[in-house]
Enzyme design. Structure first.
Site, PDB file in Angstrom:
ATOM      1  N   THR A  52       0.834  -1.206   0.000  1.00  0.00           N
ATOM      2  CA  THR A  52       0.000   0.000   0.000  1.00  0.00           C
ATOM      3  C   THR A  52       0.867   1.254   0.000  1.00  0.00           C
ATOM      4  O   THR A  52       0.681   2.158  -0.815  1.00  0.00           O
ATOM      5  CB  THR A  52      -0.945  -0.012   1.217  1.00  0.00           C
ATOM      6  OG1 THR A  52      -1.613  -1.265   1.251  1.00  0.00           O
ATOM      7  CG2 THR A  52      -1.961   1.107   1.135  1.00  0.00           C
ATOM      8  N   LYS A  80       7.434  10.224  20.996  1.00  0.00           N
ATOM      9  CA  LYS A  80       7.713  11.092  22.158  1.00  0.00           C
ATOM     10  C   LYS A  80       6.429  11.475  22.876  1.00  0.00           C
ATOM     11  O   LYS A  80       6.447  12.270  23.802  1.00  0.00           O
ATOM     12  CB  LYS A  80       8.407  12.375  21.693  1.00  0.00           C
ATOM     13  CG  LYS A  80       9.699  12.167  20.946  1.00  0.00           C
ATOM     14  CD  LYS A  80      10.198  13.531  20.426  1.00  0.00           C
ATOM     15  CE  LYS A  80      11.265  13.362  19.374  1.00  0.00           C
ATOM     16  NZ  LYS A  80      11.487  14.619  18.631  1.00  0.00           N
ATOM     17  N   ARG A 101      -2.261   5.063   7.239  1.00  0.00           N
ATOM     18  CA  ARG A 101      -2.668   3.774   7.824  1.00  0.00           C
ATOM     19  C   ARG A 101      -2.500   3.892   9.328  1.00  0.00           C
ATOM     20  O   ARG A 101      -1.464   4.352   9.815  1.00  0.00           O
ATOM     21  CB  ARG A 101      -1.798   2.632   7.289  1.00  0.00           C
ATOM     22  CG  ARG A 101      -2.036   1.308   8.025  1.00  0.00           C
ATOM     23  CD  ARG A 101      -1.360   0.142   7.357  1.00  0.00           C
ATOM     24  NE  ARG A 101      -2.026  -0.190   6.100  1.00  0.00           N
ATOM     25  CZ  ARG A 101      -1.674  -1.230   5.340  1.00  0.00           C
ATOM     26  NH1 ARG A 101      -0.683  -2.026   5.698  1.00  0.00           N
ATOM     27  NH2 ARG A 101      -2.326  -1.471   4.207  1.00  0.00           N
TER      28      ARG A 101
HETATM   29  N1   CP Z   1      -2.690  -5.462   0.921  1.00  0.00           N
HETATM   30  C1   CP Z   1      -1.989  -4.680   1.765  1.00  0.00           C
HETATM   31  O1   CP Z   1      -2.546  -3.785   2.425  1.00  0.00           O
HETATM   32  O2   CP Z   1      -0.662  -4.957   1.828  1.00  0.00           O
HETATM   33  P1   CP Z   1       0.377  -4.178   2.729  1.00  0.00           P
HETATM   34  O3   CP Z   1       0.002  -4.449   4.168  1.00  0.00           O
HETATM   35  O4   CP Z   1       1.727  -4.726   2.359  1.00  0.00           O
HETATM   36  O5   CP Z   1       0.252  -2.715   2.423  1.00  0.00           O
END
Ligand code: CP
Length: 300
Positions: A52, A80, A101
């Site tokens: 991703t 921190k 993420r």
């Molecule tokens: N499919 C997917 O989200 O892979 P990664 O965790 O490597 O980003």
């Protein structure tokens, strides 16, 4: 919230989805452009990633944009004690879009509500992974020639696997029939079964993988998500529950394609990799074109 953000696949209408898929096909034909020259794309990954993050960054670079960010929150000031709010607020001063993420469900929605720049959710806990879903749809369309009326078999960790949750919602526009194959501990959550009932989507549930997908068009395998278990003994009990091997594909439909969001652990034996029905590595490659389409849309 910036109306350009992509937090949940439900933020996109059927027309939005089809428009992204058409745009991805254009990028696949011609990936190198300069349409985003002068833009900065930030990738903030509070959880590990290979595909991703790297495909979003490649997408940005191939469109002429520059990238900033971190792949490990331990190297950022969150180690921190800086709050998520303060970290993303700062990055929004530097970048035109934030791809994030985070391990907390709802983190991307929160970010989209407080920031002046668009957010693309690159996975929030067990909740949503909308860019993965769009690349899954692109892969299904490319391999089946249609998204309409397909038999889709979802296998493995249906409880914590965010990709299957987003996929159910996206496919609701296209009259699918689902089979959910999971051990009792990892069954599809009631919320998504209720969603299917509400949208008139037929589904069945089973614990058995063997001889249970001969009528499928798409066999969507998933990894057991170790990082979501609070009880590691339970993970040990279910971690090797299914392993798809080449012999199990005898008797399946010629058009069957095997998808997996990756990474895989033990759920697909490497002897499947050279079967013409294995599509997971090309699926990951499709992510580049789909993410070019997503970044272009949110920055348009
Ligand atoms: N499919 C997917 O989200 O892979 P990664 O965790 O490597 O980003």
């Amino acid at each position: 919230m910036s109306n350009k953000s992509l937090v949940s696949i439900t933020d996109y209408s059927k027309d939005d989805i089809l428009s992204i898929l058409a745009s991805a096909a254009d990028f696949e034909a011609c990936p190198n452009r300069t349409t985003l020259a002068g833009k900065v794309v930030a990738t903030l990954f509070f959880e590990p990633s290979t595909r991703t993050r790297l495909s979003f960054e490649t997408a940005a670079i191939r469109l002429g944009a520059k990238t900033i960010g971190f792949s490990d929150a331990a190297t950022s000031s969150s180690s921190k004690g800086e709050t998520l709010h303060d970290t993303i607020q700062m990055v929004s001063c530097y970048a035109d879009v934030i791809v994030m993420r985070h391990y907390l469900e709802g983190a991307a929605r929160y970010a989209a509500e407080v920031l002046p720049v668009p957010i693309v959710n690159a996975g929030d806990g067990a909740n949503q992974h909308p860019s993965q879903t769009l690349l899954d749809l692109y892969s299904i369309l490319k391999t089946q020639g249609t998204l309409e009326g397909l038999n889709i078999c979802l296998v493995g960790d249906l409880k914590y696997g965010r990709t299957v949750h987003s996929l159910i919602q996206a496919m609701s526009h296209f009259r699918p029939t689902f089979k959910f194959i999971a051990p009792d501990e990892l069954r599809m959550p009631e919320e998504y079964k209720t969603f299917c009932r509400k949208h008139g989507i037929p589904f069945t549930e089973s614990r058995e993988l063997t001889d249970n997908f001969n009528d499928a068009d798409i066999l969507y395998m998933t990894r057991v998500q170790r990082e979501r278990f609070t009880d590691l003994m339970e993970y040990e009990r279910v971690k090797n529950v299914y392993t798809l091997n080449n012999a199990m594909l005898a008797g399946t439909k010629p058009n069957l394609r095997i998808l997996h969001p990756l990474p895989r652990v033990t759920e697909i034996d490497p002897d499947v990799d050279h079967n013409e029905k294995a599509y997971y590595f090309r699926q990951a490659q499709n992510g580049l074109y789909v993410r070019q389409a997503i970044i272009s849309k949110v920055l348009s």
